[in-house]
Design a protein around this motif. Structure first.
Motif, PDB file in Angstrom:
ATOM      1  N   SER A 207       0.881  -1.009   0.053  1.00 50.72           N
ATOM      2  CA  SER A 207       0.153  -0.012  -0.098  1.00 50.72           C
ATOM      3  C   SER A 207       0.904   1.251  -0.130  1.00 50.72           C
ATOM      4  CB  SER A 207      -0.992   0.183   1.215  1.00 50.72           C
ATOM      5  OG  SER A 207      -1.316   1.272   1.538  1.00 50.72           O
ATOM      6  N   PRO A 208       0.482   2.183  -0.762  1.00 50.87           N
ATOM      7  CA  PRO A 208       1.038   3.491  -0.606  1.00 50.87           C
ATOM      8  C   PRO A 208       1.423   4.293   0.624  1.00 50.87           C
ATOM      9  CG  PRO A 208      -0.903   3.734  -1.546  1.00 50.87           C
ATOM     10  CD  PRO A 208      -0.759   2.335  -1.621  1.00 50.87           C
ATOM     11  N   VAL A 209       0.294   3.903   1.676  1.00 49.30           N
ATOM     12  CA  VAL A 209       0.515   4.384   3.058  1.00 49.30           C
ATOM     13  C   VAL A 209       1.751   3.860   3.812  1.00 49.30           C
ATOM     14  CG1 VAL A 209      -0.642   4.330   5.333  1.00 49.30           C
ATOM     15  CG2 VAL A 209      -2.100   5.024   3.388  1.00 49.30           C
ATOM     16  N   VAL A 210       1.988   2.454   3.361  1.00 48.29           N
ATOM     17  CA  VAL A 210       3.074   1.705   4.091  1.00 48.29           C
ATOM     18  C   VAL A 210       4.486   2.425   3.540  1.00 48.29           C
ATOM     19  CG1 VAL A 210       4.228  -0.310   4.299  1.00 48.29           C
ATOM     20  CG2 VAL A 210       1.694  -0.228   4.333  1.00 48.29           C
ATOM     21  N   TRP A 211       4.359   2.475   2.168  1.00 45.81           N
ATOM     22  CA  TRP A 211       5.691   3.161   1.577  1.00 45.81           C
ATOM     23  C   TRP A 211       5.791   4.841   2.285  1.00 45.81           C
ATOM     24  CZ3 TRP A 211       9.147   0.495  -0.521  1.00 45.81           C
ATOM     25  CH2 TRP A 211       8.782  -0.691  -1.400  1.00 45.81           C
ATOM     26  N   LEU A 212       4.721   5.307   2.333  1.00 44.26           N
ATOM     27  CA  LEU A 212       4.957   6.678   2.854  1.00 44.26           C
ATOM     28  C   LEU A 212       5.622   6.677   4.252  1.00 44.26           C
ATOM     29  CD1 LEU A 212       4.003   9.684   2.860  1.00 44.26           C
ATOM     30  CD2 LEU A 212       2.106   9.195   3.876  1.00 44.26           C
ATOM     31  N   ILE A 233       9.929  16.040  -0.286  1.00 50.13           N
ATOM     32  CA  ILE A 233      10.617  14.951  -0.914  1.00 50.13           C
ATOM     33  C   ILE A 233       9.979  13.808  -0.543  1.00 50.13           C
ATOM     34  CG2 ILE A 233      12.788  13.803   0.019  1.00 50.13           C
ATOM     35  CD1 ILE A 233      13.729  16.831   0.479  1.00 50.13           C
ATOM     36  N   ILE A 234       9.288  13.673   0.561  1.00 53.10           N
ATOM     37  CA  ILE A 234       8.455  12.331   1.014  1.00 53.10           C
ATOM     38  C   ILE A 234       7.556  12.130   0.283  1.00 53.10           C
ATOM     39  CG2 ILE A 234       7.035  11.325   2.857  1.00 53.10           C
ATOM     40  CD1 ILE A 234       8.533  13.168   5.010  1.00 53.10           C
ATOM     41  N   SER A 235       6.725  13.064  -0.215  1.00 55.53           N
ATOM     42  CA  SER A 235       5.795  12.514  -1.330  1.00 55.53           C
ATOM     43  C   SER A 235       6.388  12.193  -2.811  1.00 55.53           C
ATOM     44  CB  SER A 235       5.007  14.024  -1.544  1.00 55.53           C
ATOM     45  OG  SER A 235       4.290  14.485  -0.328  1.00 55.53           O
ATOM     46  N   PHE A 236       7.287  12.755  -3.272  1.00 56.89           N
ATOM     47  CA  PHE A 236       7.566  12.216  -4.772  1.00 56.89           C
ATOM     48  C   PHE A 236       8.484  11.037  -4.414  1.00 56.89           C
ATOM     49  CE2 PHE A 236      11.928  14.327  -4.121  1.00 56.89           C
ATOM     50  CZ  PHE A 236      12.799  13.328  -4.741  1.00 56.89           C
ATOM     51  N   ILE A 237       9.012  10.761  -3.352  1.00 56.36           N
ATOM     52  CA  ILE A 237       9.852   9.392  -2.978  1.00 56.36           C
ATOM     53  C   ILE A 237       8.660   8.380  -3.027  1.00 56.36           C
ATOM     54  CG2 ILE A 237      11.397   8.106  -1.545  1.00 56.36           C
ATOM     55  CD1 ILE A 237      12.977  10.381  -1.334  1.00 56.36           C
ATOM     56  N   SER A 238       7.729   8.536  -2.133  1.00 56.94           N
ATOM     57  CA  SER A 238       6.764   7.587  -2.108  1.00 56.94           C
ATOM     58  C   SER A 238       6.083   7.212  -3.187  1.00 56.94           C
ATOM     59  CB  SER A 238       5.724   8.024  -0.700  1.00 56.94           C
ATOM     60  OG  SER A 238       6.429   8.193   0.254  1.00 56.94           O
ATOM     61  N   ILE A 307      -1.115  10.259  -0.627  1.00 56.82           N
ATOM     62  CA  ILE A 307       0.428  10.350  -0.171  1.00 56.82           C
ATOM     63  C   ILE A 307       0.384  11.944   0.337  1.00 56.82           C
ATOM     64  CG2 ILE A 307       2.550  10.681  -0.925  1.00 56.82           C
ATOM     65  CD1 ILE A 307       2.241   7.985  -2.394  1.00 56.82           C
ATOM     66  N   GLU A 308       0.025  12.874  -0.513  1.00 57.25           N
ATOM     67  CA  GLU A 308      -0.099  14.163  -0.300  1.00 57.25           C
ATOM     68  C   GLU A 308      -0.916  14.573   0.866  1.00 57.25           C
ATOM     69  OE1 GLU A 308       0.573  16.790  -4.175  1.00 57.25           O
ATOM     70  OE2 GLU A 308      -1.427  16.162  -3.883  1.00 57.25           O
ATOM     71  N   LEU A 309      -2.009  13.689   1.050  1.00 54.88           N
ATOM     72  CA  LEU A 309      -2.954  14.035   2.451  1.00 54.88           C
ATOM     73  C   LEU A 309      -2.258  13.636   3.591  1.00 54.88           C
ATOM     74  CD1 LEU A 309      -6.595  12.806   2.354  1.00 54.88           C
ATOM     75  CD2 LEU A 309      -5.185  12.266   4.197  1.00 54.88           C
ATOM     76  N   LEU A 310      -1.286  12.416   3.600  1.00 50.87           N
ATOM     77  CA  LEU A 310      -0.943  11.943   4.657  1.00 50.87           C
ATOM     78  C   LEU A 310       0.430  12.903   5.105  1.00 50.87           C
ATOM     79  CD1 LEU A 310      -1.440   8.283   4.236  1.00 50.87           C
ATOM     80  CD2 LEU A 310      -2.528   9.820   5.904  1.00 50.87           C
ATOM     81  N   ALA A 311       0.971  13.263   3.815  1.00 47.28           N
ATOM     82  CA  ALA A 311       2.560  13.698   4.061  1.00 47.28           C
ATOM     83  C   ALA A 311       2.285  15.527   4.317  1.00 47.28           C
ATOM     84  CB  ALA A 311       3.225  13.534   2.628  1.00 47.28           C
ATOM     85  N   GLN A 312       0.970  16.025   4.201  1.00 45.62           N
ATOM     86  CA  GLN A 312       0.682  17.204   4.343  1.00 45.62           C
ATOM     87  C   GLN A 312       1.486  18.292   3.441  1.00 45.62           C
ATOM     88  OE1 GLN A 312       1.606  18.036   8.469  1.00 45.62           O
ATOM     89  NE2 GLN A 312      -0.313  17.231   9.135  1.00 45.62           N
ATOM     90  N   GLY A 317      -4.214  16.562  -3.019  1.00 48.06           N
ATOM     91  CA  GLY A 317      -4.679  15.559  -1.582  1.00 48.06           C
ATOM     92  C   GLY A 317      -4.991  16.401  -0.454  1.00 48.06           C
ATOM     93  N   SER A 318      -4.119  17.371  -0.324  1.00 51.89           N
ATOM     94  CA  SER A 318      -4.251  18.389   0.953  1.00 51.89           C
ATOM     95  C   SER A 318      -5.469  19.128   0.831  1.00 51.89           C
ATOM     96  CB  SER A 318      -3.222  19.238   1.203  1.00 51.89           C
ATOM     97  OG  SER A 318      -3.602  20.102   2.178  1.00 51.89           O
TER      98      SER A 318
END
Length: 368
Positions: A207-212, A233-238, A307-312, A317-318
């Motif tokens: 899942s993308p959440v786990v990668w994030l 950085i976190i968003s695009f790597i995930s 991913i954007e939602l979780l990474a803020q 996503g935000s």
């Protein structure tokens, strides 16, 4: 002949051919097959759009009436008939404070779209004014070796779209630079394919959440004392790690399935390993590689929102999450605007990849 046919198709696409078709339709000069083609290309798509909007409008109206009846009945049960009559009158008046908050109608979504554009123009004007006011001060700060003063106001909806596009392209490039070289190496060796197959099969469905969360742990550790944008950085790597697997698998499959006659020709010509890869193997593998890249870009765009939602990260996503939490009367409309924008951009990205594929590949593909 082929050039004239191609130009004719282009002309029809840009509109002149459409006008000629309309003229032939009303003058009775259109043949049966031309009429069927006209129906399939123009009338049926337009009719499907009208049907979709009509069903949407009826569904929104039905849900609105159900929610309105519920609010009136609730007021009658809890506060009496007088309160129910007041609630009914309030709903009929269009007062925002008592309107049912349910699926918005197409008109409400259109109004929210125009509202978002007006908001963007207002924020853009504020940015220009801020830049003009701080131009002289920033010039002095730069001359002294200091960082310039930057605009810190909230981003507009359009700004968030561009942030998401920047993130998805960065993630896509990361996936490309990781997956294609590894796919080529694995595709050239049966031993490596069997050795790494288990790893691909395990990590591909993660899942993308786990990668994030994994990327978050690593990036936060490495950027503790850094001024870089860790959310980006976190968003695009995930995004890159989630989406690269289709390209990796298709590249390995394309390389491993190259016609043996081509490999024999490379041996006869005494091509070195690098020459063989770039002159024989890669050109033959391009159709499958680009199929993987199209899937990768589509997956990257889909997982980006979560991913954007979780990474803020300040992207679409935000935006969707903020509107969901906001709970304003137009929040649902704005979420649906974002949904259409997300879908449209995803479609355009896929068409872009298909166009590039047709430009560089011998096998033309009109895929859907």
């Amino acid at each position: 002949m082929k050039q004239s046919i191609t130009l004719g198709k282009v002309t029809r696409i840009i509109g002149l051919g459409f006008l000629v078709t309309i003229k032939d339709l009303f003058t009775g000069k259109m043949e049966r097959e031309q009429f069927k083609d006209f129906l399939r290309k123009f009338i049926v798509p337009i009719a499907s759009i009208v049907l979709f909007i009509g069903l949407w409008h009826m569904g929104a109206k039905t849900l609105y009436n159900i929610e309105a009846s519920y609010k009136v009945d609730k007021a009658a049960t809890e506060q009496g008939q007088e309160a129910a009559d007041a609630m009914r009158a309030c709903i009929a008046s269009g007062d925002v404070s008592c309107q049912p908050n349910t699926l918005p109608s197409p008109l409400q979504v259109w109004e929210s779209y125009k509202s978002l554009l007006r908001d963007h123009n207002s924020i853009a004007a504020d940015k220009r004014a801020f830049k003009e006011k701080t131009a002289a001060l920033n010039a002095k700060r730069l001359a002294k070796g200091k960082d310039p003063i930057t605009y810190t106001g909230r981003p507009s909806f359009v700004d968030q779209i561009f942030t998401s596009l920047k993130t998805v392209f960065a993630g896509f490039l990361l996936a490309l630079f990781i997956a294609v070289p590894i796919g080529i190496v694995i595709g050239l060796s049966k031993t490596l394919r069997s050795s790494f197959n288990w790893l691909i099969q395990i990590f591909k469905p993660v899942s993308p959440v786990v990668w994030l969360l994994l990327v978050f742990m690593i990036v936060k550790t490495l950027t503790k004392d850094s001024n870089s944008d860790s959310a980006f950085i976190i968003s695009f790597i995930s995004v890159g790690l989630c989406s690269m697997w289709a390209t990796l698998v298709n590249t390995a499959m394309g390389v491993s399935s190259v016609d043996k006659d081509y490999i024999n020709v490379a041996r006869v010509l005494k091509l070195g390993p690098v020459q063989k890869v770039f002159k024989v193997i890669l050109p033959s593998s391009l159709p499958l590689i680009f199929t993987g890249l199209r899937i990768t870009l589509s997956v990257a765009w889909m997982v980006l929102i979560a991913i954007e939602l979780l990474a803020q990260s300040p992207g679409l996503g935000s935006f969707v999450w903020e509107e969901f939490q906001n709970g304003a009367i137009d929040s649902n409309s704005k979420i649906i605007v974002a949904m259409f924008i997300i879908g449209t951009i995803g479609f355009l990205l896929d068409r872009m990849m298909l166009t590039i594929q047709n430009m560089v590949s011998f096998n033309k593909n009109d895929g859907i």
